[in-house]
Design an enzyme around this catalytic site. Sequence first.
Site, short mmCIF file in Angstrom:
data_model
loop_
_atom_site.label_atom_id
_atom_site.label_comp_id
_atom_site.label_asym_id
_atom_site.label_seq_id
_atom_site.Cartn_x
_atom_site.Cartn_y
_atom_site.Cartn_z
N ASP A 1 0.83 -1.20 0.00
CA ASP A 1 0.00 0.00 0.00
C ASP A 1 0.87 1.26 0.00
O ASP A 1 1.89 1.33 0.70
CB ASP A 1 -0.87 -0.02 1.27
CG ASP A 1 -1.85 1.13 1.32
OD1 ASP A 1 -2.80 1.12 0.52
OD2 ASP A 1 -1.67 2.04 2.16
N GLU B 1 1.65 -0.44 -4.97
CA GLU B 1 0.73 0.66 -5.32
C GLU B 1 1.60 1.90 -5.49
O GLU B 1 1.99 2.54 -4.53
CB GLU B 1 -0.31 0.88 -4.21
CG GLU B 1 -1.37 1.88 -4.65
CD GLU B 1 -2.11 2.56 -3.50
OE1 GLU B 1 -3.19 3.12 -3.74
OE2 GLU B 1 -1.60 2.57 -2.36
C1 GLC Z 1 -4.19 3.25 -0.40
C2 GLC Z 1 -5.43 2.40 -0.30
C3 GLC Z 1 -6.55 3.25 0.22
C4 GLC Z 1 -6.17 3.76 1.60
C5 GLC Z 1 -4.82 4.48 1.57
C6 GLC Z 1 -4.27 4.68 2.95
O1 GLC Z 1 -4.30 4.26 -1.35
O2 GLC Z 1 -5.72 1.80 -1.52
O3 GLC Z 1 -7.77 2.56 0.28
O4 GLC Z 1 -7.14 4.67 2.06
O5 GLC Z 1 -3.85 3.76 0.86
O6 GLC Z 1 -3.81 3.48 3.49
#
Ligand code: GLC
Length: 533
Positions: A210, A260
């Site tokens: 993440d 991500e």
């Molecule tokens: C990422 C996740 C999202 C979350 C954020 C904070 O972007 O996909 O859902 O709110 O991280 O952890």
Amino acid sequence: MGQPSPARTQGEWWRAAVIYQVYVRSFADGDGDGTGDLAGVRARLPYLAELGVDALWFNPWYLSPMADGGYDVADYRAIDPAFGTLAEAEKLIAEARELGIRTLVDIVPNHVSDQHPWFQAALAGGPERELFHFRPGRGAHGELPPNDWPSQFAGSAEPVWTRMPDGDWYLHLFTPEQPDLNWAHPAVRQEHEDVLRFWFDRGVAGVRIDSAALLAKDPDLPDFVEGRDPHPYVDRDELHDIYRSWRAVADAYDGIFVGEVWLPDTERFARYLRPDELHTAFNFSFLSCPWDAGRLRTSIDETLAEHAPVGAPATWVLCNHDVTRTVTRYGRTDTGFDFTTKAFGTPTDLSLGTRRARAAALLSLALPGSVYLYQGEELGLPEVELPPGSIQDPMHFRSGGTDPGRDGCRVPLPWAAEAPHAGFGGEPWLPQPADWPAYAADRQADDPDSMLGLYREALRIRRTEPGFGDGPLGWLPAPDGVLAFARPDGLRCVVNLSGIPAELPEHSRLLLTSGPLDAEGRLPQDTAAWLRG
Ligand code: GLC
């Protein structure tokens, strides 16, 4: 089902995998309390096997106060009781594996929950303060935040600092319930490597990371200055050393990573995919691309070009738990195309959006690399406009109520048209719209023309055709507004985004179309075809 292709069963399976994203809270409710859970997922494993996916990515399922849907983790080694137990998670991983489905978990290294024992100890004044970013404020009495960084939640004017009773402030790029960790501290690195081993030891095949480009911070925490390089907290060079150590952990298990990584600079993005770092990263440029042949082709070319030098496969993503659902996005004609546009009441043509989403499914499944499929995408679910009183996403509240947030793509799934709550389980934690039964999996299951029928057939063909998945792509001559490309073994994909029906190549055999051909056997607007020869 056909025989799995060699790429799927051995070697670098992830280079061509179809990975299904499970947002557990909204997938299926096994115990009738209105929240999806692991029992619900276990009961639906046969559905996922029949759909034909290679792996499941679970959004965070750990112990969490759920201030941000589980992205506020209080204990990485425990399953939240709303979802089940660790023993159940182990069973689920093993049962899925028996069906040929691998499991990916979601690790959130940028921050923890404010209920995490480390943060609680930090609040009590312990040495754990060093594991976070505590700073005195500015101003005569320290009443101003230590710097001016903007919140990571779009549209939020809230500061990323919260003041403690003792006068110090702590940093949180997201909500105050998600304090950022200090990645310059060795204990933070050690703990995450242990957590990776903990889940690899339990049989997971991979990890989604993440907010992967946000962990490292400039130790001086300077104010944000537009264009200044390096950025104080995005894409800092220190990150690569962190991911190289993670890679060594994963390699001992044959585990894989998907990061991500939202970065506009393609060369910087590719650095995360060097052979000793992450295996893959989400390709958000494709997701953000409007339904326009020229722009899609450019996005595809750029994606393949940026991945080639590092030898990493691309990923293709149309939707996830943070963005407006595909059929709604593609059905919005007046606002142009903006995946962040979630405004209440935006006019949407769902039949147009559905036609395009069907064509986009065949397009993305024919491209080289792996594909991510977000739960409900295979049912053609639209974004839901929830009554403001039902919204739970912190993004909504942090925007002062102007942004509906991300709950509209997180509404519990419809499984059975005739059952209460469309077969989800108990009264769902987010209300389902009245037309939800029309999308139910059992209503679509026997209809080859349904969205579910299309996905099943496309995945079946993809599984039996090694030419799809990783490998070369060659563009074929095509009229304006038509995308046509060849893949190995004589496979071809043609997508017509123009208003003029497109002739299909002669002497080729049709494998699948996203919609009917016209009376002359041509491919109509917003329709895709797979062919051989
Ligand atoms: C990422 C996740 C999202 C979350 C954020 C904070 O972007 O996909 O859902 O709110 O991280 O952890």
